[in-house]
Design a protein around this motif. Structure first.
Motif, PDB file in Angstrom:
ATOM      1  N   VAL A   1       0.842  -1.206   0.000  1.00 46.33           N
ATOM      2  CA  VAL A   1       0.000   0.000   0.000  1.00 46.33           C
ATOM      3  C   VAL A   1       0.872   1.248   0.000  1.00 46.33           C
ATOM      4  CG1 VAL A   1      -1.682   1.294   1.361  1.00 46.33           C
ATOM      5  CG2 VAL A   1      -1.961  -1.158   1.044  1.00 46.33           C
ATOM      6  N   ALA A   2       1.977   1.227   0.750  1.00 44.67           N
ATOM      7  CA  ALA A   2       2.885   2.378   0.769  1.00 44.67           C
ATOM      8  C   ALA A   2       3.477   2.625  -0.614  1.00 44.67           C
ATOM      9  CB  ALA A   2       3.986   2.163   1.791  1.00 44.67           C
ATOM     10  N   VAL A   3       3.818   1.568  -1.321  1.00 42.34           N
ATOM     11  CA  VAL A   3       4.327   1.726  -2.691  1.00 42.34           C
ATOM     12  C   VAL A   3       3.240   2.318  -3.583  1.00 42.34           C
ATOM     13  CG1 VAL A   3       5.053   0.443  -4.749  1.00 42.34           C
ATOM     14  CG2 VAL A   3       6.111  -0.031  -2.544  1.00 42.34           C
ATOM     15  N   LEU A   4       2.005   1.858  -3.396  1.00 41.87           N
ATOM     16  CA  LEU A   4       0.912   2.376  -4.217  1.00 41.87           C
ATOM     17  C   LEU A   4       0.756   3.883  -4.077  1.00 41.87           C
ATOM     18  CD1 LEU A   4      -2.029  -0.178  -4.062  1.00 41.87           C
ATOM     19  CD2 LEU A   4      -0.875   0.690  -6.078  1.00 41.87           C
ATOM     20  N   TYR A   5       0.833   4.391  -2.845  1.00 51.29           N
ATOM     21  CA  TYR A   5       0.558   5.826  -2.709  1.00 51.29           C
ATOM     22  C   TYR A   5       1.799   6.699  -2.768  1.00 51.29           C
ATOM     23  CZ  TYR A   5       1.431   5.944   2.408  1.00 51.29           C
ATOM     24  OH  TYR A   5       1.969   5.870   3.655  1.00 51.29           O
ATOM     25  N   THR A   6       2.994   6.129  -2.771  1.00 54.57           N
ATOM     26  CA  THR A   6       4.180   6.977  -2.897  1.00 54.57           C
ATOM     27  C   THR A   6       4.862   6.883  -4.244  1.00 54.57           C
ATOM     28  OG1 THR A   6       5.580   5.261  -1.930  1.00 54.57           O
ATOM     29  CG2 THR A   6       4.709   6.936  -0.433  1.00 54.57           C
ATOM     30  N   VAL A   7       4.732   5.764  -4.923  1.00 57.83           N
ATOM     31  CA  VAL A   7       5.445   5.561  -6.179  1.00 57.83           C
ATOM     32  C   VAL A   7       4.522   5.662  -7.390  1.00 57.83           C
ATOM     33  CG1 VAL A   7       6.810   3.910  -7.511  1.00 57.83           C
ATOM     34  CG2 VAL A   7       7.207   4.147  -5.068  1.00 57.83           C
ATOM     35  N   VAL A   8       3.355   5.048  -7.311  1.00 56.34           N
ATOM     36  CA  VAL A   8       2.493   4.957  -8.495  1.00 56.34           C
ATOM     37  C   VAL A   8       1.970   6.322  -8.960  1.00 56.34           C
ATOM     38  CG1 VAL A   8       0.375   3.950  -9.420  1.00 56.34           C
ATOM     39  CG2 VAL A   8       1.929   2.541  -8.074  1.00 56.34           C
ATOM     40  N   PRO A   9       1.354   7.155  -8.112  1.00 59.66           N
ATOM     41  CA  PRO A   9       0.844   8.442  -8.636  1.00 59.66           C
ATOM     42  C   PRO A   9       1.916   9.319  -9.287  1.00 59.66           C
ATOM     43  CG  PRO A   9      -0.184   7.987  -6.546  1.00 59.66           C
ATOM     44  CD  PRO A   9       0.896   6.951  -6.726  1.00 59.66           C
ATOM     45  N   PRO A  10       3.089   9.513  -8.669  1.00 61.97           N
ATOM     46  CA  PRO A  10       4.092  10.327  -9.369  1.00 61.97           C
ATOM     47  C   PRO A  10       4.585   9.684 -10.668  1.00 61.97           C
ATOM     48  CG  PRO A  10       4.660  10.146  -7.053  1.00 61.97           C
ATOM     49  CD  PRO A  10       3.526   9.207  -7.296  1.00 61.97           C
ATOM     50  N   ALA A  11       4.621   8.346 -10.708  1.00 57.20           N
ATOM     51  CA  ALA A  11       5.081   7.672 -11.926  1.00 57.20           C
ATOM     52  C   ALA A  11       4.032   7.722 -13.025  1.00 57.20           C
ATOM     53  CB  ALA A  11       5.434   6.219 -11.600  1.00 57.20           C
ATOM     54  N   VAL A  12       2.764   7.711 -12.656  1.00 57.83           N
ATOM     55  CA  VAL A  12       1.686   7.681 -13.645  1.00 57.83           C
ATOM     56  C   VAL A  12       1.391   9.072 -14.204  1.00 57.83           C
ATOM     57  CG1 VAL A  12      -0.781   7.185 -13.904  1.00 57.83           C
ATOM     58  CG2 VAL A  12       0.685   5.588 -12.710  1.00 57.83           C
ATOM     59  N   ASN A  13       1.623  10.113 -13.428  1.00 57.63           N
ATOM     60  CA  ASN A  13       1.315  11.474 -13.874  1.00 57.63           C
ATOM     61  C   ASN A  13       1.963  11.836 -15.211  1.00 57.63           C
ATOM     62  OD1 ASN A  13      -0.626  12.915 -12.513  1.00 57.63           O
ATOM     63  ND2 ASN A  13       0.728  13.495 -10.854  1.00 57.63           N
ATOM     64  N   PRO A  14       3.275  11.656 -15.382  1.00 51.13           N
ATOM     65  CA  PRO A  14       3.854  12.005 -16.693  1.00 51.13           C
ATOM     66  C   PRO A  14       3.263  11.171 -17.830  1.00 51.13           C
ATOM     67  CG  PRO A  14       5.581  11.680 -15.065  1.00 51.13           C
ATOM     68  CD  PRO A  14       4.303  11.255 -14.425  1.00 51.13           C
ATOM     69  N   LEU A  15       2.986   9.919 -17.566  1.00 46.30           N
ATOM     70  CA  LEU A  15       2.399   9.063 -18.594  1.00 46.30           C
ATOM     71  C   LEU A  15       1.016   9.570 -19.002  1.00 46.30           C
ATOM     72  CD1 LEU A  15       2.598   6.459 -20.268  1.00 46.30           C
ATOM     73  CD2 LEU A  15       1.450   5.309 -18.376  1.00 46.30           C
ATOM     74  N   ILE A  16       0.198   9.901 -18.019  1.00 47.03           N
ATOM     75  CA  ILE A  16      -1.156  10.385 -18.312  1.00 47.03           C
ATOM     76  C   ILE A  16      -1.110  11.682 -19.109  1.00 47.03           C
ATOM     77  CG2 ILE A  16      -3.180  11.435 -17.238  1.00 47.03           C
ATOM     78  CD1 ILE A  16      -3.003   9.284 -15.096  1.00 47.03           C
ATOM     79  N   TYR A  17      -0.268  12.615 -18.683  1.00 38.55           N
ATOM     80  CA  TYR A  17      -0.252  13.899 -19.368  1.00 38.55           C
ATOM     81  C   TYR A  17       0.452  13.820 -20.719  1.00 38.55           C
ATOM     82  CZ  TYR A  17      -2.298  15.861 -15.253  1.00 38.55           C
ATOM     83  OH  TYR A  17      -3.149  16.128 -14.231  1.00 38.55           O
ATOM     84  N   SER A  18       1.380  12.890 -20.878  1.00 33.96           N
ATOM     85  CA  SER A  18       2.030  12.764 -22.173  1.00 33.96           C
ATOM     86  C   SER A  18       1.137  12.031 -23.171  1.00 33.96           C
ATOM     87  CB  SER A  18       3.374  12.048 -22.044  1.00 33.96           C
ATOM     88  OG  SER A  18       3.187  10.730 -21.594  1.00 33.96           O
TER      89      SER A  18
END
Length: 141
Positions: free
Chosen positions: A111-128
């Motif tokens: 769960v800690a990985v989900l909320y600390t790693v996934v959102p920052p990693a997914v943001n550039p992908l979503i916006y690109s």
């Protein structure tokens, strides 16, 4: 932050989190856990209310855009951001408000990985993904 630690100082996490530190304490941490829960709830509610109010204002402004294409473009920018924010908030709430009976080191770490790693990693992908050249390159691959 002045807790005596009697179970060593090794956390079952990859970063220092208050609930994990409280688990290492040999003193009675019930009152501290309650204070942390109350404080976290107020901070979370404050952030959540301001976030909801912001999105209400954004949606009101978007709905006033006269062209259908303009509204579609604005919503296509807002909705992925809302998905990432929802993922972050739901995993943070689960991590900090779950009952101790279902707590395990593996679940806490996941769960800690989900909320600390996934959102920052997914943001550039979503916006690109709004970039047509990138979409075309991905389809070619």
């Amino acid at each position: 932050f002045s807790l005596p630690l009697c179970q060593g100082n090794v956390l079952d996490q990859f970063f220092c989190e208050l609930p994990q530190i409280l688990k290492l304490s040999c003193s009675d941490a019930c009152l501290r856990e309650f204070k942390l829960l109350v404080f976290s709830t107020f901070v979370f509610l404050g952030c959540f209310v301001s976030l909801v109010l912001s999105y209400v204002q954004i949606f009101r402004a978007v709905l006033r855009i006269p062209s259908e294409q303009g509204r579609h473009k604005a919503f296509s920018t807002c909705l992925p951001h809302m998905a990432v924010v929802s993922l972050f908030l739901s995993t943070v709430m689960f991590a900090h408000l779950k009952p101790p009976s279902i707590s395990s080191p593996v679940l806490d770490l996941a769960v800690a990985v989900l909320y600390t790693v996934v959102p920052p990693a997914v943001n550039p992908l979503i916006y690109s993904m709004r970039n047509q050249e990138l979409k075309d390159a991905l389809w070619k691959m």
